[in-house]
Structures are given as C-alpha cells and as structure tokens.
Design an enzyme around this catalytic site. Sequence first.
Site, PDB file in Angstrom:
ATOM      1  N   HIS A 173     -23.908   8.808 -32.639  1.00 43.82           N
ATOM      2  CA  HIS A 173     -23.911   8.106 -31.347  1.00 43.82           C
ATOM      3  C   HIS A 173     -25.191   7.270 -31.199  1.00 43.82           C
ATOM      4  O   HIS A 173     -25.925   7.409 -30.211  1.00 43.82           O
ATOM      5  CB  HIS A 173     -23.750   9.080 -30.178  1.00 43.82           C
ATOM      6  CG  HIS A 173     -23.225   8.418 -28.932  1.00 43.82           C
ATOM      7  ND1 HIS A 173     -22.372   9.027 -28.057  1.00 43.82           N
ATOM      8  CD2 HIS A 173     -23.442   7.170 -28.424  1.00 43.82           C
ATOM      9  CE1 HIS A 173     -22.099   8.202 -27.049  1.00 43.82           C
ATOM     10  NE2 HIS A 173     -22.742   7.060 -27.251  1.00 43.82           N
TER      11      HIS A 173
ATOM     12  N   ARG B 237     -15.294   5.502 -28.256  1.00 41.93           N
ATOM     13  CA  ARG B 237     -15.384   6.912 -27.861  1.00 41.93           C
ATOM     14  C   ARG B 237     -14.516   7.713 -28.828  1.00 41.93           C
ATOM     15  O   ARG B 237     -13.472   7.234 -29.278  1.00 41.93           O
ATOM     16  CB  ARG B 237     -14.876   7.132 -26.426  1.00 41.93           C
ATOM     17  CG  ARG B 237     -15.881   6.708 -25.349  1.00 41.93           C
ATOM     18  CD  ARG B 237     -17.122   7.602 -25.317  1.00 41.93           C
ATOM     19  NE  ARG B 237     -18.038   7.246 -24.247  1.00 41.93           N
ATOM     20  CZ  ARG B 237     -19.149   6.508 -24.399  1.00 41.93           C
ATOM     21  NH1 ARG B 237     -19.484   6.021 -25.580  1.00 41.93           N
ATOM     22  NH2 ARG B 237     -19.933   6.260 -23.368  1.00 41.93           N
TER      23      ARG B 237
END
Length: 312
Positions: free
Chosen positions: A275, A227
């Site tokens: 992502h 993350r």
Amino acid sequence: MSVTVYFAAGRLLWPEYEAHLPEALREAGIDATIRHGAPDPAAVDYIVFAPGGDITDFSPFVNCKAVLNLWAGVEKIVGNPTLTQPLARMVDPGLTEGMVEYVVGHVLRHHLGMDAHILGQDGVWRNEVLPPIARERPVAVLGLGALGQAAAQALAALNFPVMGWSRSAKTVRGMDCHSGEAGLARVLGKAEIVVLLLPLTPDTTNLMDAGRLALMPEGAFIVNPGRGALIDDDALLAALDTGRIGHATLDVFRTEPLPPDHPFWAHPRVTVTPHIAADTRAVTAARVVAENIRRGEAGEPFLHLVDRARGY
Ligand code: NDP
Ligand code: OXD
C-alpha cells in the site's frame, strides 16, 4: 472570526502537517486554531480525518461544517451512520503524481518483460525476444477519476492505446472511453494490461471475478493500486495458477498488512507492494484542506464532496 480545526487524523500524521497546515491556512486567509486530542466537540468547525485516527463517532460534532478526509478512498468512513456532516475526499496533486509514477513504472515493467533480464541473468546471451513498443500493447484503466485519468493520460503519452472505463460515459482526449457492463466486457477482451483505479463500493466489490478475469487475453497483466476487494482473491489465484493471468502487481488487500501466510506473498506471478502506490503529501494536501475551509467560510461549495449514495 477564528475557526476551530480538529486534526483527528492521528498522532502519527501530525508531525507531517504541523508546519504545512498552519501555513496553508494562513495563506488561505483563515484565522484558525488547530486542536488535537479531545476538544469540546461543539466548538469544532472542521474535522481533518484519516482512517485509524481519533474519531469513529461524529455525532457530538454538532457544529462541524465539513469532514475533510486526507485519503482519496472513503470506504472506511462513507457508511458511518453517525456522519451527517458533508464529507470531502482528498484530491492532492502530490498523491496524483505518485500514483502516475507507480502505474507507469509497473505497466512498463510488464510491457517490457523486465523480469526476464532482472531475474534471469545467467551468462546466456538471449536476444531473440525484442521488447515490443507501447503502441502495440492495449492497456485499460478501470476508473477514470482524479487518479485514473492522470495515469491513463501518462500511459497514452507513451503511445499505449489506452481504453478507460467509468460508471458514467466520458470523453477523454487520447483514449477510448467505455462505461456499463458491455463496455467493461469490450475493454477486458482487448486489454493486455489492466490497471484498477476504482473506489471500493458495493458496486465494485469483487468486480474482477472469475468470469471477468476469463474475458482477458491469455497472459494479461493486472496492476491494482485501487482496493484489494475489487478483485476476488481466489479467482485471481486460480487464473494465475493456470497462467491465464500472466502476473498481478497488487498494492492493496482485503486485509492490511497482508498476513504473512497469504498465498499472494509466495506466488511466483504476484508482486506485493505494501500500500505504497501513492501517499497524500502534506505540503500539497494541506493547501487542499485550507482551500475547502476557505470555501466553507465563504459559503462556497466544497471541493471533492463524496456522494454518500454512490459511496465515493
Ligand atoms: P475518483 O472518485 O476521482 O474516481 C473514481 C472513478 O471510478 C470514476 O471515474 C468513477 O466513475 C469510477 N467508478 C466508480 N464506481 C464505478 C462503477 N461502479 N463502475 C465503473 N466505474 C466506477 O477516485 P480517485 O481517482 O481519486 O481514486 C480512486 C481510488 O484509488 C480510491 O478510491 C482509492 O481506493 C485508490 N487509492 C489508492 C491509493 C494507494 O496508495 N494504493 C492512493 C489513493 C487512492 P465516474 O467518473 O463515472 O464517477
Ligand atoms: C488513499 C490511500 O485512499 O492512500 O488515499 O489508499
């Protein structure tokens, strides 16, 4: 008896699950009605959830037995005060395979210095720098969960000396495992490539700050499919500017999509991937959801339950 499953993961995802979820439920022996939109909340037995989907307030779902997240990461839901139902995260063999391939690909790129040839093809025959071999390149994987262990094992199978770091102490075959602050310092002090596969929690936010980046060997590489907020962006940019960190491959960001004017886009030592490291695959994930519903109906413990206090 029939159960009602509310597919609240959003309209965009439904076409992927439309065939696989009913089939997986049938195979698990579950007689289910799958609902969308706004079903009678009191009639819902299970919620299939994804961030950005249909639900932010879980309180009307008074008879819901579990919320089944299609994402591995739960930072967008775990602190929701209306969520009192058990929350399961996604551990999906398809997602794991994707992550292993992403990590191995980007680690090998940095290890072999592929950019020098891919980007530097200029008609000059330079063969004085030979590629190293993996056993000479210590690598660390921070986070030894479903994804971290699988990635670490794939790297170990290529002969990289792999160090792992996790919250609790572990023994994993083929790698040197560490935990705690002292363990992290040992790992960062040696690892020439660090892969971040930690969840985002209050304990892991800004884990890679200026002090910890400074522990890494000169020119070390970072691969972050965990993350964005695991890393202090400004500290990373400063370490990249000086070359202390040789390159960072970043898949996840504090703000997504990464804003066009963010310095990561233009930095010569940063690779941005949007992502895409690993996606939950409907065909395999539907079976995980169905198995958890089967367990719920059979009174068996759910798989992959999130510990709310720990945040993952
Ligand atoms: P898991 O929950 O299975 O594993 C988490 C690991 O992190 C565990 O080893 C855990 O330690 C460790 N950990 C948690 N907190 C700490 C801490 N404070 N200090 C040290 N170690 C800690 O997660 P997954 O492997 O399934 O997924 C990891 C993350 O990957 C997800 O949370 C998500 O953010 C990210 N992800 C990214 C994707 C992408 O496409 N970019 C796709 C899917 C996931 P312990 O073993 O002791 O519990
Ligand atoms: C996840 C992700 O957490 O895709 O599943 O990032």
